[in-house]
Scaffold this motif. Structure first.
Motif, PDB file in Angstrom:
ATOM      1  N   GLU A   1     -43.293  -8.602 -42.327  1.00 34.38           N
ATOM      2  CA  GLU A   1     -42.928  -8.334 -40.927  1.00 34.38           C
ATOM      3  C   GLU A   1     -41.411  -8.401 -40.744  1.00 34.38           C
ATOM      4  O   GLU A   1     -40.898  -9.150 -39.905  1.00 34.38           O
ATOM      5  N   PHE A   2     -40.674  -7.586 -41.477  1.00 35.30           N
ATOM      6  CA  PHE A   2     -39.215  -7.631 -41.398  1.00 35.30           C
ATOM      7  C   PHE A   2     -38.689  -6.997 -40.107  1.00 35.30           C
ATOM      8  O   PHE A   2     -37.831  -7.553 -39.430  1.00 35.30           O
ATOM      9  N   TRP A   3     -39.205  -5.840 -39.786  1.00 41.15           N
ATOM     10  CA  TRP A   3     -38.749  -5.171 -38.566  1.00 41.15           C
ATOM     11  C   TRP A   3     -39.144  -6.012 -37.357  1.00 41.15           C
ATOM     12  O   TRP A   3     -38.323  -6.292 -36.473  1.00 41.15           O
ATOM     13  N   THR A   4     -40.395  -6.422 -37.328  1.00 43.40           N
ATOM     14  CA  THR A   4     -40.926  -7.192 -36.202  1.00 43.40           C
ATOM     15  C   THR A   4     -40.113  -8.465 -35.988  1.00 43.40           C
ATOM     16  O   THR A   4     -39.687  -8.783 -34.873  1.00 43.40           O
ATOM     17  N   THR A   5     -39.899  -9.196 -37.073  1.00 43.52           N
ATOM     18  CA  THR A   5     -39.144 -10.444 -36.965  1.00 43.52           C
ATOM     19  C   THR A   5     -37.741 -10.198 -36.437  1.00 43.52           C
ATOM     20  O   THR A   5     -37.262 -10.868 -35.510  1.00 43.52           O
ATOM     21  N   SER A   6     -37.100  -9.199 -37.005  1.00 41.57           N
ATOM     22  CA  SER A   6     -35.673  -9.053 -36.682  1.00 41.57           C
ATOM     23  C   SER A   6     -35.446  -8.526 -35.263  1.00 41.57           C
ATOM     24  O   SER A   6     -34.518  -8.974 -34.593  1.00 41.57           O
ATOM     25  N   VAL A   7     -36.272  -7.626 -34.789  1.00 38.94           N
ATOM     26  CA  VAL A   7     -36.036  -7.118 -33.422  1.00 38.94           C
ATOM     27  C   VAL A   7     -36.358  -8.180 -32.374  1.00 38.94           C
ATOM     28  O   VAL A   7     -35.699  -8.269 -31.326  1.00 38.94           O
ATOM     29  N   LEU A   8     -37.375  -8.999 -32.649  1.00 41.50           N
ATOM     30  CA  LEU A   8     -37.683 -10.090 -31.721  1.00 41.50           C
ATOM     31  C   LEU A   8     -36.561 -11.128 -31.750  1.00 41.50           C
ATOM     32  O   LEU A   8     -36.106 -11.623 -30.702  1.00 41.50           O
ATOM     33  N   ALA A   9     -36.110 -11.424 -32.960  1.00 40.53           N
ATOM     34  CA  ALA A   9     -35.061 -12.437 -33.105  1.00 40.53           C
ATOM     35  C   ALA A   9     -33.788 -12.000 -32.365  1.00 40.53           C
ATOM     36  O   ALA A   9     -33.107 -12.809 -31.734  1.00 40.53           O
TER      37      ALA A   9
END
Lengths: 424, 424, 424, 424
Positions: free
Chosen positions: C26-34
């Motif tokens: 979940e790289f995209w998911t993690t980074s955009v939320l972060a």
């Protein structure tokens, strides 16, 4: 004078304990009990008047039955009743005391187990000399006590002038394995029974405790499975055999793997496995007995259906013929509130009873279930009583022995409950 | 006078047939044969002088052995020899006739089978009154004839003045299953044997045929496997059991699936399976007997190793303890050309012999293999004779009976072969 | 400006749905939320600050992780956060609003499934253009909605001035299969959490329904089993192989036959089976994934122990090496009454909620269980909320889609419950 | 000018090695070979003129075939022949040189294997730049050489003025797995063939050795087995599933346990096993490929029959549907003495041949067996030549490479044998 009629209840129980007979071979037991009830003026029903013969399960081979009858004769079983029984053990005794009251049925089971009673003198029946006189046969579940309570109840009611109604006693053969209950439930004698009681001594309850409504026993079904293949020499021509043992082992593996069920508890187990072929001959015959259980009749049926499917195809996989025969079966029931009330009330009046439990789940299986359901289906009410007995060892354990103090309690609670109808 | 010494060979054979005794219970057989040989001046060796006790396989429980000895006593077995035998059947008889010639060994087996002899009068032994007097025990492989030939050979050699050498007769117990051969091969009595003969009647060869060199029997090994688990109630606590039956069925499935071997024929089979647990109790004990075979000792060993590995882990998979005990075993051998020549030559001089086969593959298994290999290992020569006998039914068939004309032929071919040494 | 911060909750959810990523990718998911939470001043914790790396389960091979990271970069994931993540997805965001109030934790899961989203225009995400852009990957369990609610809660609390305490958001990776929960529970960040919430949309509850205390999910454990044997030519030398497939099939047969347990429901199942050997080569490698379940941790452990025992010995039986690796696991929990009260009370004040259920059994499994138990063990209180959502198809069905009206309800019930502390 | 016609035999072989195509996808191979023979005036037969389409086995899915054809086109396969082939690869080429002489048939196989050719420069094809250009596809059994010898024979006969008879070349597709031989044997083109040759390079024979009559390959049969069950949730409703995996594992256990056969060697093995269900879903589909062998067609048939019986009932046991499809098959043959003589004689005249073996057992399987038996059935004579080639690694090994010196020897021995008819 009959064999039992001068004996106390404790003596009756010990005499029965001394003469244990397994399911469908209770010739001595049936005839000595029948003798006393006959003298007391009960109408007696035997053979096809007592059980629907086609519904009998797990019936031993004819030669075993003949041998048992001979043994009973030699042990002094009154010929008159032996003759009336034909090949079928168990009986029903009926006496009408009043015209206006209800017909009350009571079922007691009378069979013993394939267990060797210990010769050890720490075992009270051995010490006191009333242990089983037959090898590998023993009353290790208390049915000697149950039969005694049935007789005791007849004595008590009869000696005290009866009650306003009719008493029907069902001395049921072959409870072990669930082989006789259904057949007796179809005798026709339950049709007019308005109130019905069955009972069990012990079951972990101490003397002085009464369970007014045992219920929800686990339905189960037992089948005998025979695999019939063809032998061949295992060295020279293994391919000519049809290997009953390969079929059997495939079946066992898959039987234990019948899927668990989302709706509740299921069980399966295999026993009595045999394949007698010498090691150098492909097995041409193998047998086993399979038991399935389920929390409900539907779950029991689910397991049975799957088990049959597995054994059939395990056979076909190896060109082995498979036949299954129902060996025994039980179903389940709920105790009727009306009778739970009645028994619980009656119990309060018996000093020897110090604990009254209204309802309890019956963890084992019981083929009284068929009789109870039959009565309820006809509009009658029924319950199953637990009569506490502080036994020294668990049921089916060779050191099992019942606390004989429980016999009188059993008779009293039944008699009181029956007479209480008059007040209802 | 001994029981046998006034009897003709046919009468001896019938007397033996009448008193069949299975492996390690041949008390009557051993003692009546020993009696005659003792009178003839043979030195006799019993018990640990005849077999290496630790190498005995498939020995029945002590109570069975005691019962067999009692039965033998009651049937008139001479006490003197019974006492010398202790618990161990079979014996070796030795007589030195000359000082310069060879020591010649002859092995005959003496045990019967667990087969019920038919009461049917079409069966000649029944018709003529010499059928087995013991239930479920029968000489259905011809060992009664073999023992008779052994005795007949002693009579023939002895009555005709011996030969320039020493005769050693090995009356071997427990050939069925391969349980006695190895133990007798380790008796120490084969060390000085220069020429050695074993023999079998029948085997599909008609009376008048002689096989001078049977060879290459299939090595096999039999093991008794016991699975020891723990019982529990199959309804209440199936998880508390350690199910011996699941271990057993997993083992059986995998035993039949031991990979075939690229180097030659292998076999495996399972028999004598039993798990006696009632269907509502998890099996705590199950047993089976496994037989493996291979075209060579290496292939037999491959199968045995795999089989043991499978049963061990099938047990461990279910926390079930597994023990294996060797029940029987055989190995293989080749006939020595020197003796094949000798027998084939001798046969030409016997009118009753009309067909002489030099070598033939022995399709079954034989524990004379151990004695033969022992002799060959010591530098001696050995062969295994087929003595044709037109039998009415196959070996191990309940209707088996030997053509008694073959008895004299057997004695003659052995005696002639032994005497032929003088000319070599 | 971050990718999400101008988007409505519905738009955020659709963007996440459009970029589904399975567990531990979940790289995209993690980074955009972060990114958005960083801008809002939350402290962020990544990698070994967010999960205990050694406790991660079912982690894909390194090359899959690298490929997923590259894909995320190409899809516009902000590099800054990608770099901070290293190889590990998921993060924790923390913001202290007040000094005296409690620390409140909220866990949302963020991973997708290996399911191909339908191209069918009857499927709303496809019709509206926000269906998965990656083959065989789909948010079919609603975690896109869960992550959105997590972000929405941060916005709501933050925009309205916070509350007197600290908010900790746990964006947990790899919930599917139970692979990330335990690792995040051991991050150390739960130690000071006094009140803790986890949540799930849907689960058969209609929009407007709130379950204040879901509880008693079924513990389960999944293991990957590898059988390592040795190949050989199936025609020439089958005996030289060590057959992984025989081990596997023996294991499967016995796994399904693990005894049922008297104390309650157990389950076992096998999936993902493969043995790729050509048919003329003995299998040298086979794999499977096994899942066990039990009504309690003890029953789950019972099944796991038996399963491991079976696979180990199924291997040894065939000289096949067996290795097992835990793929995932979950445990169980009970909702704390204090929080059930709090949520149920808060719910009464939200007009969109029309049905409040205090407690309900969670039929599936959940690895939030580890976080909940960790909080409770530390003396905190926890509950698991069911947020009704009238979905068009069941969870894990390719046509699954959530009712987006439930997103605001989810944010409201959490925000209200958190603010309600001030009044407690 | 065609792609091959300016190339030496070694160059032809390398070009084929560079373009490997597995069974039923040999579009490039077929068309470039056909092109040169067309130019040389051979009559060409394609598609249903070359194979009986209904007898083709193990045919890949239509999309794989289309993709292979496209790949062949892109690699420069002449469109003219691609079009004539339709969906079916392989062809037959015929040229009549004389009117009075015999019709001589030669079969070469042309397909490659699913093996990844090593990129390692120690591997000569890689070092010299003619390794496979397609992933996971490789000529690792020498069929590139066989096809080259077929073409080389045509060149040699054609360039030297033919012989007094007709030459028929059978370029057979899909030999691997035994998928094309039977279909080509039923093309009708063998009916007038009087002398027939098939051949194989290598097989452990060094360059310079010729086997004049390879024979007795092991018949085998391969079936693809599909189990079709029904999925259900393994936790909630395991009983609703019909578990394809239980059927498969029961089948595998029993397949390996098909009884050994008294008449000779049998084999069975399972490969290509898969059940893709997730671990929490009951398996609804599982597949495997089963291979059986027997020393004779009867033994092969015995194994096949038992295998089918097992898989069928393993399915029925679990209510799982089972379908089987023949994937491939081979039979056996004996070399005709007449041709063994002819080849052995011709070999003596070829200097490069230093060892001539008349007959040898062919240990593997071969579907040229169908063509050979067809010729023999029609009254013709046939043999199977072994052409020694000192290869660096075993057949089907990724490092396999043929000694190209064997190509000329192969052409010479065939050409000499064909011309030798003139002298017969």
């Amino acid at each position: 004078m009959g064999q039992l009629d001068s004996l106390s209840l404790t003596e009756v129980r010990r005499s029965l304990h001394n003469h244990p007979e397994t399911g469908w071979t209770e010739f001595w037991t049936t005839s000595v009990l029948a003798e006393e009830l006959d003298k007391r003026g009960f109408n007696l029903y035997f053979c096809s008047d007592a059980v629907e013969e086609a519904s009998r399960l797990g019936v031993p081979p004819a030669d075993e039955i003949s041998a048992a009858r001979e043994r009973a004769r030699k042990a002094g079983a009154p010929t008159r009743y032996i003759n009336r029984m034909g090949d079928v053990t168990g009986f029903i005794a009926e006496k009408q005391y009043g015209l206006t009251g209800p017909t009350v049925g009571v079922r007691v089971d009378i069979d013993a187990l394939d267990i060797q009673e210990p010769s050890d003198h720490d075992h009270r029946p051995t010490q006191l000399g009333f242990a089983s006189k037959y090898p590998n046969t023993m009353h290790a579940c208390g049915h000697d006590g149950h039969a005694t309570i049935g007789l005791g109840l007849a004595r008590e009611i009869d000696d005290r002038g009866g009650f306003d109604g009719t008493l029907k006693l069902f001395f049921q053969p072959a409870e072990e394995g669930g082989r006789g209950g259904k057949a007796m439930s179809r005798s026709g004698h339950l049709e007019d029974v308005e109130y019905f009681f069955a009972l069990h001594l012990g079951l972990g309850n101490e003397t002085g405790t009464i369970i007014a409504g045992y219920e929800h026993p686990q339905p189960n079904t037992k089948i005998d499975v025979s695999f019939l293949g063809e032998s061949s020499h295992a060295g020279n021509a293994p391919e000519e055999g049809r290997n009953a043992l390969q079929a059997l082992s495939t079946a066992i593996q898959n039987l234990y793997a019948v899927p668990r069920h989302g709706n509740g508890v299921t069980r399966i187990n295999v026993g009595k496995v045999t394949s007698t072929n010498p090691q150098n001959v492909i097995s041409d015959a193998a047998t086993m007995r399979v038991e399935v259980r389920g929390r409900s009749p539907e779950l029991d049926e689910y397991m049975l259906k799957r088990a049959k499917q597995i054994v059939r195809h395990a056979g076909s996989m190896h060109s082995v013929e498979v036949s299954t025969e129902r060996y025994g079966e039980t179903t389940t029931f709920t105790a009727d509130e009306k009778l739970v009330d009645l028994v619980a009330n009656s119990a309060t009046k018996i000093p020897a009873i110090d604990q009254i439990v209204r309802r309890k789940t019956f963890k084992a299986s019981e083929d009284a279930s068929y009789l109870i359901r039959q009565v309820q289906q006809n509009g009658g009410s029924a319950t199953y009583l637990g009569i506490g007995a502080s036994n020294v060892a668990g049921h089916h354990n060779p050191y099992f022995d019942i606390d004989e103090n429980a016999l009188d309690i059993g008779v009293s609670i039944l008699a009181n409950s029956i007479r209480a109808y008059d007040d209802m």
